[in-house]
Write a protein that holds these residues in place. Structure first.
Motif, PDB file in Angstrom:
ATOM      1  N   THR A   9       5.707 -10.642 -47.413  1.00 25.31           N
ATOM      2  CA  THR A   9       5.432 -12.072 -47.590  1.00 25.31           C
ATOM      3  C   THR A   9       6.385 -12.679 -48.610  1.00 25.31           C
ATOM      4  N   VAL A  40       4.987 -18.694 -48.191  1.00 21.16           N
ATOM      5  CA  VAL A  40       3.931 -17.959 -47.479  1.00 21.16           C
ATOM      6  C   VAL A  40       4.400 -17.601 -46.064  1.00 21.16           C
ATOM      7  N   HIS A  48       6.092 -14.527 -43.477  1.00 19.15           N
ATOM      8  CA  HIS A  48       6.227 -13.086 -43.240  1.00 19.15           C
ATOM      9  C   HIS A  48       7.516 -12.884 -42.440  1.00 19.15           C
ATOM     10  N   THR A  93       5.502 -18.810 -40.267  1.00 13.80           N
ATOM     11  CA  THR A  93       6.100 -17.501 -40.005  1.00 13.80           C
ATOM     12  C   THR A  93       6.727 -17.452 -38.624  1.00 13.80           C
ATOM     13  N   LYS A 120       3.470  -5.676 -48.932  1.00 16.59           N
ATOM     14  CA  LYS A 120       2.007  -5.645 -48.921  1.00 16.59           C
ATOM     15  C   LYS A 120       1.491  -4.225 -49.190  1.00 16.59           C
ATOM     16  N   HIS A 153      -2.625 -11.659 -46.990  1.00 17.68           N
ATOM     17  CA  HIS A 153      -2.155 -11.531 -48.367  1.00 17.68           C
ATOM     18  C   HIS A 153      -3.024 -12.290 -49.365  1.00 17.68           C
TER      19      HIS A 153
END
Length: 499
Positions: A116, A121, A123, A182, A295, A301
């Motif tokens: 992340t 925010v 991925h 994302t 992660k 997350h």
């Protein structure tokens, strides 16, 4: 490596210039940057980070074979047929590059265990790495070019995501609109990575961005109320990127003003509310890749610091029987993802729903799990419905916390207040995420995560060989050979269990 320096007077794409100031458009600047890196390389820390992230993604692709949605996605791909151009992790039959990118992108993101970037925010690796690897196998590209392409693809995705980050709002405008950044920016970054690998010049890379903008999509309602569609998002993004690059090779073109234009990317997605300096400022000198958060836990997350708080209470000797009430304080904009509707978050029906539940995160941390604190086995359908966990989750509220609001989204903090059956009030503050620059995972911890993800599917010897090859990816001369050990698993666990 030489330093890329955009020149406002230049027209790097070789196309007519339409920028308001008479200089190159945003897509043209990104195309010039990508072409420069393809020729000149990336800094050592960026290269090392790309190798680590590629290993992380491949481990996630192996682990995701436990999911029925993974079998469905791969089955769909195999039904399409086509030329054997690239590897799908866990499948001996090679497929065309765009379909391989789709399948591996689905696998990479399905467990919500991928990296992340903050505060966007995003991925990014779960779409960029599958797209780049598929294109590299198809094109016969070197490991060094593949690493450069992944680095730039991630950088482009992150910069486009940051262009939609409103500092005053303290959140991504994409998310405020219900859009999955994302997937949307991941498609754009994937197209740049694939274009570099296919040998497109700066103008061709800008064209690929122009085409991909018409393919990029993603809606995040499933985070709130269920459904497995989010698992498709990075696969669709990776597939779009590879497809766009291939179409440019065949002569398709895109609008040079695709990003900032009146009917362009940011107008379509964000109603024109974006910050162009986030795309171009320090381009080529300040890299996002090394600072992206790994992660440690296989869940959304936003829940990770709540897991850490639960673990901290456990270390203090608190048992479930002692818990009377728990208030999980998080940033207000994350409550809707991990705390609403609270009745649903307290009673997840599946392991997938549990991954987006603040109450479950606290329970998992307090009860303890495998891996680095919680593992994939701790997010099963059985445990999501476990009566003991549900009894504990029924005592958990998720609320907005002012201290967390001040920190978010540069971290996803939690302030957790626990009241015991005896009336004692205890507090655990976890203000920085494990796995990020403030609390980095060690090489040994990253190795533990990879071993956990491939355990039972790859032998320890194969896992060790793959790990060594991928961590030295930039020296590889044959990507197909690097990925071949990942094409078949032990028959006893190939289908696996449902998460």
């Amino acid at each position: 490596m030489s330093t890329y320096s955009p020149a406002p007077e230049a027209n790097p794409a070789g196309n007519p210039t339409y920028a308001a100031d008479g200089g190159p458009t945003l897509a043209q600047q990104l195309g010039a940057f990508a072409a420069h890196v393809a020729a000149h390389g990336v800094p050592d820390d960026v290269r090392s980070s790309v190798n680590q992230r590629t290993l992380d993604v491949l481990g996630l692709c192996v682990a995701a074979h436990r999911l029925p949605t993974s079998a469905a996605a791969i089955g769909h791909v195999l039904d399409q047929g086509g030329h054997p151009q690239a590897t799908v992790v866990g499948e001996s039959t090679r497929v065309n590059a765009a379909q391989a990118a789709f399948a591996n992108g689905v696998l990479a993101h399905s467990l919500d265990y991928d990296d992340t970037h903050l505060p966007s925010v995003l991925h990014p690796s779960a779409s960029i790495v599958p797209a780049a690897l598929a294109a590299a196998e198809h094109a016969g590209a070197s490991g060094e070019l593949t690493v450069r392409a992944i680095a730039v693809g991630i950088e482009v995705a992150v910069r486009l995501g940051m262009a939609g980050y409103d500092a005053e709002l303290g959140n991504s405008v994409f998310f405020e609109h219900g859009q999955h950044a994302t997937s949307i920016t991941g498609a754009m970054g994937s197209s740049v990575a694939a274009s570099m690998i296919y040998g497109l010049d700066a103008g061709g890379i800008a064209d690929a961005l122009g085409i991909t903008a018409s393919m990029a999509a993603g809606v995040i309602e499933a985070n709130r109320t269920g459904g497995t569609v989010k698992r498709l998002h990075c696969g669709v993004a990776a597939q779009a990127g590879v497809t766009a690059a291939q179409l440019v090779r065949r002569g398709f073109t895109g609008p040079p003003t695709v990003l900032e234009g009146r009917f362009g990317f940011f107008q379509a997605w964000l109603h024109g509310q974006f910050f162009p300096t986030a795309i171009t400022e320090d381009l080529g000198t300040a890299w996002s890749v090394p600072g992206i958060f790994f992660k440690p836990y296989p869940a959304n997350h936003f829940t990770h610091t709540t897991v850490d708080a639960g673990r901290a209470f456990r270390e203090r000797g608190i048992t479930p029987e002692q818990v009377a009430k728990v208030v999980v304080g998080v940033a207000g904009s994350t409550v809707r993802t991990i705390g609403e509707p609270i009745e649903v978050k307290r009673t997840p029906e599946t392991g997938y729903q549990a991954q987006f539940s603040g109450p479950y995160a606290f329970a998992a941390g307090l009860l303890g799990g495998g891996g680095l604190g919680t593992s994939l086995d701790d997010y099963s359908d059985t445990l999501a419905q476990d009566p003991a966990r549900r009894e504990l989750m029924a005592k958990v509220d998720v609320v907005a916390d002012e201290k967390c609001n001040e920190i978010f989204p540069f971290q996803f903090p939690a302030v957790v207040t626990l009241t015991t059956a005896d009336g004692e009030v205890l507090v655990e503050e976890v203000l920085a995420n494990r796995g990020g620059p403030a609390r980095p995972l060690t090489d040994d911890e990253l190795a533990t995560k990879f071993r956990d993800n491939v355990a039972g599917r790859l032998s320890p010897e194969t896992a060790g060989a793959v790990s060594a090859d991928v961590l030295d990816l930039h020296t590889a001369t044959d990507l197909a050979a690097v990925l071949k050990p990942l094409s078949t698993f032990s028959p006893a666990v190939n289908q696996g269990e449902s998460l």
